[in-house]
Scaffold this motif. Structure first.
Motif, short mmCIF file in Angstrom:
data_model
loop_
_atom_site.label_atom_id
_atom_site.label_comp_id
_atom_site.label_asym_id
_atom_site.label_seq_id
_atom_site.Cartn_x
_atom_site.Cartn_y
_atom_site.Cartn_z
N ARG A 303 38.87 12.37 44.30
CA ARG A 303 39.27 13.16 43.14
C ARG A 303 39.40 14.62 43.57
N GLN A 304 39.89 15.46 42.65
CA GLN A 304 40.03 16.87 42.99
C GLN A 304 38.66 17.50 43.18
N ALA A 305 38.49 18.28 44.23
CA ALA A 305 37.21 18.91 44.50
C ALA A 305 37.42 20.39 44.77
N PHE A 306 36.42 21.18 44.42
CA PHE A 306 36.55 22.63 44.49
C PHE A 306 35.32 23.25 45.15
N LEU A 307 35.44 24.52 45.52
CA LEU A 307 34.26 25.27 45.93
C LEU A 307 33.58 25.82 44.69
N THR A 308 32.28 25.75 44.66
CA THR A 308 31.52 26.12 43.48
C THR A 308 31.70 27.60 43.11
N VAL A 309 31.69 27.89 41.81
CA VAL A 309 31.68 29.28 41.36
C VAL A 309 30.29 29.69 40.91
N SER A 310 29.39 28.71 40.77
CA SER A 310 28.02 28.99 40.33
C SER A 310 27.23 27.69 40.41
N GLY A 311 25.97 27.78 40.77
CA GLY A 311 25.14 26.58 40.83
C GLY A 311 24.39 26.33 39.54
N GLN A 312 24.67 27.15 38.52
CA GLN A 312 23.84 27.09 37.31
C GLN A 312 23.80 25.73 36.63
N LEU A 313 24.98 25.18 36.34
CA LEU A 313 25.00 23.93 35.58
C LEU A 313 24.23 22.84 36.35
N GLN A 314 24.46 22.77 37.65
CA GLN A 314 23.77 21.73 38.43
C GLN A 314 22.28 21.98 38.51
N VAL A 315 21.88 23.24 38.65
CA VAL A 315 20.45 23.50 38.78
C VAL A 315 19.74 23.24 37.45
#
Lengths: 568, 568
Positions: A303-315
């Protein structure tokens, strides 16, 4: 069974016995810091032997070329050590050029009265020379601009400024880990490659293997062209032929072994046809779906993958299990922005606290910033003095101010009133001030630099200018967001209490016109065992700009990335 | 001017006065760790008030539904706290489901004699409930496999295993920074996006904005189709017409203002033509050069850019100025590998030491690994005991062994002799053993697990199986490389002394068939003030596998990335 070395502690003991300055743990030399950064400036070590290594900052021959005086630096501290080399020990002309690497054995001695340094080294033997041809060396002794140095990122850490920045950056990173560890936060490595699009794909870098796969295939097809239609027809014809042979043999009641051999031949021709057919379908270029769109199902992550703009949602998924967590890692923006404040790759610190509200978030942000400032005062004063001397007279006082003064806290509404009052009194802003605007940098800097002259936390912003995950306040107009503003850089930290109520966050997502599907996992955190939590993000390079007083963010990260540039 | 909170120190003082257990610094609750992880197991706190929050691990109603007994966990430690809630305080059925979040005020009391725990909390008030519908919650109380949990990376940190791994991972990260800081190494952030291709682009992810730009353009051209040739011709015709009007007016000696107005019209029509011509050149798809290749000059960084596979080459530019440095960051491999030992995104620790040789490098690697093992024994014993109990009986003994035993050091040649001897004595390997081979995992594990039963450093490998930057030994056959092998995972660390001699490294690059141009900056480090230096890389997830005894690398990183999967 060779054991190449004795354990380091033995080395230390041996060193002291031999009347030597103790060496670095994993090297044969003494870091210059261990000599010079003592309270006595090193004078107490006079008489001891030492091996030192470093790069010549300035070198000159003296006494009719009988001696070379070399100021050498090894990066372990800002200060240089003066090394005196007699002509009998080596070719002095090779030692004096700026940038030369030398290792010498010598003994420490007190310099003549009246000189600045407290200790110097008289060489007894030159162990290593890494020479420099001054005619070719890109960094001559003269003062170079930071802008010039950006074209030499592989060499610029040899300058006083960039090496001081490296030590300050290191100190702030270690201060960060020390602070959060002390407060019981767990460091969580959030992903760099992400399929969660948090702030709109427009500003995200895509991570893909499709382009290189397409190039590989194109090359392969050039060397080994795909079968034509005729090739396929020919292969089909062979299958028919081989099939007929089998039929004929069977009809002729041939021997079992003859039939079996013919069947094998048929099988081989069928396999060969399958291969030809498959290869005939190979198309050069990026794989596309029937609707003409790129087929990301064929990409590495399917699938489409990107470089993160922030780790907030995952953390946030970790805070809803471990209570106090933080991330510290690289983040990315594909913004085409050429300012002195933006990078395409930069580091962010993002703590997240469960069982916490906005006031806890503000307390944490304030304590963290104060801790970093005090840390630099305690651990990096020599480098800070260099920055104060060369770039920003006020930078040490600024650290002291921030470390010791409670931060001012004003609501957004109060902040707007203050700005409106200033406008009434004649202050001119480029951007209009009224309730509902996003505060511009000039507004932020007015609040922290002019009005309060200390750090300011502005909180409770209008919901329409903030993200969907920020907690809606009871007034239904504002959200529990906060920004920490500091003199020199303006916004240093942005944070919020997160919306923990399932129904509210769901309707906020819809209200903002975002699709629910990609956020289902995020909604699960509210569906199952939801908890009040809050967090913030600190732009690490902003903090270094704030501390050092430097103007351009490209000078405070070792390898800056921005539009058109990604050296090394 | 609202100041929403008093400073934390005041809170602490107030807490003690009120006969309460001190709260976490940035939260209103007491971390369970502060109660349970005391030497007395918390019994000394009996009688004190405390607010605690956490997620219910197991809950049950008792005494004819008069009470709920809840085992809650907040992630601050492995142990749960038992909380007893009376029916009068809330709807008990809502509290007991696994996964429910609760915050309660209560007082600590000693449990009845004979129970395992040393302290429990009797609730006085329920402050918050984050409920769970057990029919829908994906992580029921029963034991779940690690494989099952990989489909729920956003919730799996709520399980005992994954939260223990998170604490162990955090401890190892902090141990890493503590070790290198103590030894005078500076932390350097090497770039994630790189244009240096260190190990061959085939295994690298590409970072690009070309695909999203192409999609944006395609969408735009659909909404607003590009001008046709006829449109361009029409625009050209207008320019001719307007030009003729001007000529006619001039010939007719019209008034200045009339002529000026016509000239303005002409100018507008010319601008319009220029725009139409430019838009007519817009082509959907990826921009290509005349030779049909992708035009990376149009990409964000104006050239092809990749995700880094190692920070080593870049950090070498810092070691040649700052003497002792390290990186700790994410690295990437686009390998299509589905094993339990490979990830597409993983974290590496890469120290680099100047004025150092291979023996210093081995000393550093050994000291670092020992330090991490001792750190876990000192700081994470409870979590290690959990891992020993559930996954790998020997994991604590392994840490003790590694922390206390000198590592065996053998040359590659000696290692091959040992393996050949084993083969002679009947040991079967899948891969043939002879001088010149790259040691396979089975060979490495034989050396460390069977032959020596402790960590082993193998050094001086054949040059043909190692990278160009490793220092050529005087035998001209081997290079000063070393691998650290440990029981359970095999290779944990790979490192080398770097080739510091300009002529030698240049000829090694050529010998390997690599182009010189991309390495010119790297050669500069040898051209100007070259220095002996050495370094190594430790795969951080490998270290966690080694410590915990877990089998699959996807379980020791919070958000695993591998072919076909990049959840969140």
């Amino acid at each position: 069974m060779a054991d190449a070395s004795s354990p380091p502690t033995d080395q230390l003991a041996a060193a002291t016995l031999n009347n030597e300055v103790p060496k670095a743990q994993f090297s044969d030399r003494v870091p210059i810091r261990s000599i010079i950064s003592r309270p006595d400036g090193g004078s107490g070590l006079a008489g001891l032997k030492a091996r030192v290594g470093g790069w010549v900052k300035t070198g000159r021959k003296a006494d009719k070329d009988a001696f070379a005086f070399l100021e050498i630096n090894d990066g372990s501290c800002a200060a240089n050590l003066q090394v005196i080399v007699e002509a009998s020990l080596g070719e002095l002309s090779q030692l004096v050029p700026t940038g030369t690497c030398i290792v010498v054995d010598g003994h420490l001695k007190l310099p003549p009265a009246g000189t600045k340094q407290k200790i110097e080294l008289r060489a007894d033997m030159v162990i290593h020379v890494g020479p420099v041809d001054p005619a070719k060396y890109p960094l001559p002794k003269m003062r170079l601009t930071l802008e010039f140095l950006r074209d030499f990122v592989h060499l610029r850490s040899r300058t006083n400024t960039i090496s001081a920045v490296a030590r300050i950056r290191n100190a702030l990173a270690f201060a960060t880990h020390t602070f959060f560890n002390k407060e019981g936060f767990l460091y969580v490595h959030t992903p760099i490659v992400t399929t969660s699009d948090c702030e709109g794909a427009g500003e995200m870098f895509q991570v893909t293997t499709l382009l290189s796969e397409a190039e590989r295939l194109e090359k392969e097809l050039l060397q080994n062209p795909p079968p034509t239609e005729a090739d396929v027809e020919a292969a089909k014809f062979v299958v028919v032929e081989k099939g007929e042979v089998v039929s004929q043999l069977k009809a002729a009641k041939a021997s079992k072994s003859e039939i079996a051999a013919a069947v094998d031949q048929l099988k081989i021709s069928k396999e060969s046809l399958a291969k030809v057919e498959e290869r005939s379908k190979l198309k050069p270029g990026i794989p596309k779906k029937d609707d003409g769109k790129v087929d990301y199902g064929k990409d590495f992550f399917a699938r489409q993958a990107f470089l993160t703009v922030s780790g907030q949602l995952q953390v946030e998924s970790y805070v809803c299990a471990l209570s106090s967590v933080y991330t510290f890692g690289p983040t990315f923006r594909a913004e085409n922005s050429h300012t002195s404040r933006h990078l395409a790759e930069f580091w962010m610190v993002e703590p997240e606290i469960a069982f916490a509200e906005l006031k806890d978030d503000m307390n944490c942000a304030e304590a963290y910033v104060k801790f970093m400032c005090q840390w630099l005062l305690d651990n990096c004063l020599e480098d800070m003095e260099f920055m104060a001397d060369k770039f920003d007279k006020g930078c040490i006082d600024r650290l002291k101010l921030v470390a010791s003064t409670p931060f001012i806290r004003v609501t957004y509404t109060e902040a707007v009133e203050i700005l409106e009052e200033a406008v009434k009194n004649g202050k001119k802003f480029e951007n209009e001030v009224k309730w509902g605007i996003d505060l511009a940098s000039e507004h932020e800097r007015f609040l922290t630099e002019v009005k309060f002259q200390k750090p300011v936390i502005v909180y409770n912003y209008p919901k329409d200018i903030k993200a969907f995950y920020m907690r809606l306040n009871d007034d239904l107009k504002t959200v529990a967001a906060m920004d920490v503003l500091v003199p020199k850089v303006g916004e240093l930290i942005g944070g919020s209490q997160r919306e923990e109520r399932y129904e509210v966050i769901q309707s906020r997502i819809k209200e903002m016109g975002l699709p629910l599907e990609p956020y289902e996992w995020y909604l699960d955190l509210r569906r199952y065992g939801t908890v009040k939590h809050a967090g913030f993000g600190l732009g690490f390079e902003r903090m270094i700009l704030f501390a050092t007083g430097l103007e351009n963010i490209r000078d405070v990260i070792p390898f800056p990335r921005y539009p058109g540039r990604a050296d090394l």
